[in-house]
Write an enzyme that holds these catalytic residues in place. Sequence first.
Site: not given
Length: 214
Positions: A44-46, A150
């Site tokens: 997961l992205d930050m 995204r």
Amino acid sequence: MLNKQPGLIVHPTKGHPSGTVANGLMHYMAQTGKPFKIRFVNRLDMDTSGLLVVAKNAYCQNDYTRQMKENLVKKEYIAIVKGIVEADSGVIDLPIGRPDPENVRRAVMEGGAPSVTHYTVLERFLPRQYSQSYTLVRLLLETGRTHQIRVHMSHIGHPVLGDWLYGGDNVLLIERQALHAARLSFTHPMTGQLLELEAPLPDDIQAALQKLRT
């Protein structure tokens, strides 16, 4: 299984050597006396919140990877995106690549890796206090490319709210990308049991939705 909070980096980096999910797991092992090699099997992205899977041994890691390759893992995300998504549901089947190896930004591009995202509209917003309209969507991934949701949503003109990298910036509603890994289902590698896991929407996304509904 962890419910990662927004703003947390998964792995230590030069810029963030501490305060990561991995650091937290190492502290947990030190406190409990139950050491294991940390194997993250999804990423997961930050600034993306939600379900994060950690395998405690190589067998579980490899089996989970096999299930992902065979499209047996169901990954469901919830996001607020900019604009009104007209179709109630749809499929984005567009390849994603990295135009510049020196830049983290991805894009839909010829020669990119096959990438498939399914979306379903949950709610549409035309708030009077904001000049911009918004849509709450559920997203199911067939593939797991870096920044897939995204990139895909931005490409069709509906970037994720708060995602400054792909055109969804709006600090009035939320200070990070409004993207949450909400549900995950897969077969437990050891027991064969079907696991269906869910992480509730975090407070900042719930607060953004409340603002849009008033």
